[in-house]
Design an enzyme around this catalytic site. Sequence first.
Site, PDB file in Angstrom:
ATOM      1  CD  GLU A  95      -3.145  -0.854   2.131  1.00 14.48           C
ATOM      2  OE1 GLU A  95      -2.849  -0.321   3.202  1.00 14.48           O
ATOM      3  OE2 GLU A  95      -4.285  -1.244   1.858  1.00 14.48           O
ATOM      4  CD  GLU A 124      -4.573  -5.912   2.922  1.00 14.84           C
ATOM      5  OE1 GLU A 124      -5.254  -5.203   3.697  1.00 14.84           O
ATOM      6  OE2 GLU A 124      -3.345  -5.803   2.809  1.00 14.84           O
TER       7      GLU A 124
HETATM    8  C1  GAL Z   1      -4.868  -2.592   4.900  1.00 14.09           C
HETATM    9  C2  GAL Z   1      -3.444  -3.019   5.251  1.00 14.09           C
HETATM   10  C3  GAL Z   1      -3.419  -4.170   6.228  1.00 14.09           C
HETATM   11  C4  GAL Z   1      -4.371  -3.917   7.338  1.00 14.09           C
HETATM   12  C5  GAL Z   1      -5.733  -3.744   6.756  1.00 14.09           C
HETATM   13  C6  GAL Z   1      -6.814  -3.620   7.794  1.00 14.09           C
HETATM   14  O1  GAL Z   1      -4.902  -1.300   4.423  1.00 14.09           O
HETATM   15  O2  GAL Z   1      -2.783  -3.398   4.090  1.00 14.09           O
HETATM   16  O3  GAL Z   1      -2.126  -4.333   6.721  1.00 14.09           O
HETATM   17  O4  GAL Z   1      -3.996  -2.786   8.021  1.00 14.09           O
HETATM   18  O5  GAL Z   1      -5.740  -2.588   5.967  1.00 14.09           O
HETATM   19  O6  GAL Z   1      -8.062  -3.700   7.183  1.00 14.09           O
END
Ligand code: GAL
Length: 645
Positions: free
Chosen positions: A366, A437
């Site tokens: 990210e 994610e």
């Molecule tokens: C994302 C990140 C993860 C975690 C997640 C929580 O932005 O890549 O490491 O923080 O959010 O939802």
Amino acid sequence: MTRIYLNNGWLYSPEFKAEMTKSDYTGNFEIVRIPHSFTVTPFNAFSTDIYQKNALYRKTFKTEASWNEKKIFLTIDGAAHESEVFLNGKSLAVHKCGYTAFTVDLTNSLNPTDCENVLAIRVDSRESLNQPPFGYVVDYMTYGGIYRDVYIDVKNPTFIEDVFIKTYGTEYTADVKLSCENRQSPYKVSNKLISAKNVPFTTDPEKEIKLWSPDEPYLYTLITELSDESGNLIDSKETRFGFRDIRYDESGFYLNGKKIKIRGLNRHQAWPYVGYAMPKNMQIEDADILKYELGLNEVRTSHYPQSHYFLDRCDEIGLLVFTEIPGWQHIGNAEWKDLAVQNVREMVLQYRNHPSIFIWGVRINESMDDDEFYTRTNALAHELDPSRPTGGVRFLRHSNLLEDVYTFNDFSFYGTNDGCLPKKKVTKTRKGYMITEYNGHMFPTKTFDNEPHRTEHALRHAKVLDAVAGHEEISGSSGWCMTDYNTHKDFGSGDYICYHGVLDMFRNPKVAAFVYQSQQDSKVVGDVLSITSSMDIGEHAGGARGDVYIITNAESVKMYVNNIFIKEYTVAQSPFKNLSHGPILIDDYIGHRLVDEDGIKEKHSVPMKDMLFALQKYGVDKLPFFIYILYMDIKEVFRNAILLQ
Ligand code: GAL
């Protein structure tokens, strides 16, 4: 080659002093074993300061007579985060990554045969270090300590340094790298292929080769032998690998020519109390949970390379792995970037024989676009491993794609909209696309949240899985995330925990876990059945039960109340149409009982049932307006049905 594990009998000091590296130092130490965590952390609500130390590990060992004329290498598989190795008071090497292994040549600094050596390792876990993932905020705890194996390898002066096996279907090539003392001498290298269970092939192995896949994770071992001019064996090395073909393109992800929809979760390598310091059996257990309990075919090792024990198990059970360099949103200065490039080198060189790894993550999770930096990381991964695609996880839409696959964290789902974005809204690329994610912070959920909350969490996972399944151009997804995890003060629920897992920190399932589990074929794993309610009214505001779902992989589920049949539910009734086993809404707790037990006429029983169902679902005070519209004549219904009967 002989390997000697050095995991026991270490002396530990939470504070480093240079004199501790010398043999005449006589201060007090704690006796510890590896894997070790600097601090036994509380379950929650603790400051990350308690594990940030510049500490020291110390151990003595004798120089063996059999080490004469040999080379002695020390390997530390994982120490968080900067390590310096001293032998007999002399600093030999510094390694700046908490997630990759490093090897130090001890040969020239050993004391003579039969004398004791003092091995000292300074390990610094302070988050002020100028190396990934540090420099800004990080949403996970980074702990401290030597938390993976430490061992010594005793080798001949000329030895096999590395073997890299690339496979193309049932073909393979082995790049063998030698470390030669005398480059003029003619050495002979031979390779012998055996099945991983050490069964030699009776016929031509090439004809027997079976491909590695999540369903049939066949493994092989290549025995590489190095001999001198006269045929004397100098060194041998066993490398386990699998034969498979990987292709990623616009239409999806192909393994051995077959399109596979990726369904996975992200995993942090952390546990309560011990942080990162868990041994082999717990690493294996996590892989088994992902594969067998949750029924996944993939895991992303967010946000760093993880234990080889975990990866070995993924190879053995057929769990695809997305592995990536350490980092979280922040890109540091030139020195920091050089270390990230070095991390790519170490990750690829150390992990490239694992058949389970199907893609390298070569961006800082990210982070913003940085073409100059990411051209370097991407090129290096390709140079060291031309056989796998690269990705790099981003939250940016339409960012510059230097890698082979656009890997995107899609947090667009907030509960009532579409479960994910179509690819074209994220990138115009003609290359492959994967969601890396979803959910996570969009709906944190504790095992001790009330039932409607836990149910909503499960449904949100179902909703995204369903949406991804409906998009052919999305190769699959990894949800956020496998387990809850301790985190920094800037994140989590105020108690230093991110409750983002489908499992809690102890690996106990939340309701959402059953959504994943139930996607498996019952013929393979047996029946999965979970009801999202314990039927206790006290879990709900005003006692109104809300929606209750059946989560199952069964063809049909028959519901009974006290042995009285109520209704049969089938998967066709699930609103999640793209899933083979979507959750099914329960819409009847009464069945035919009003007629059978209370003598109410059939035609009156139907609206009565609907009304009673609505009452328990919404509560007396919260009946939706449509109920009143539908049953304007409700009084009459009741009068007819009850009073007049
Ligand atoms: C994302 C990140 C993860 C975690 C997640 C929580 O932005 O890549 O490491 O923080 O959010 O939802």
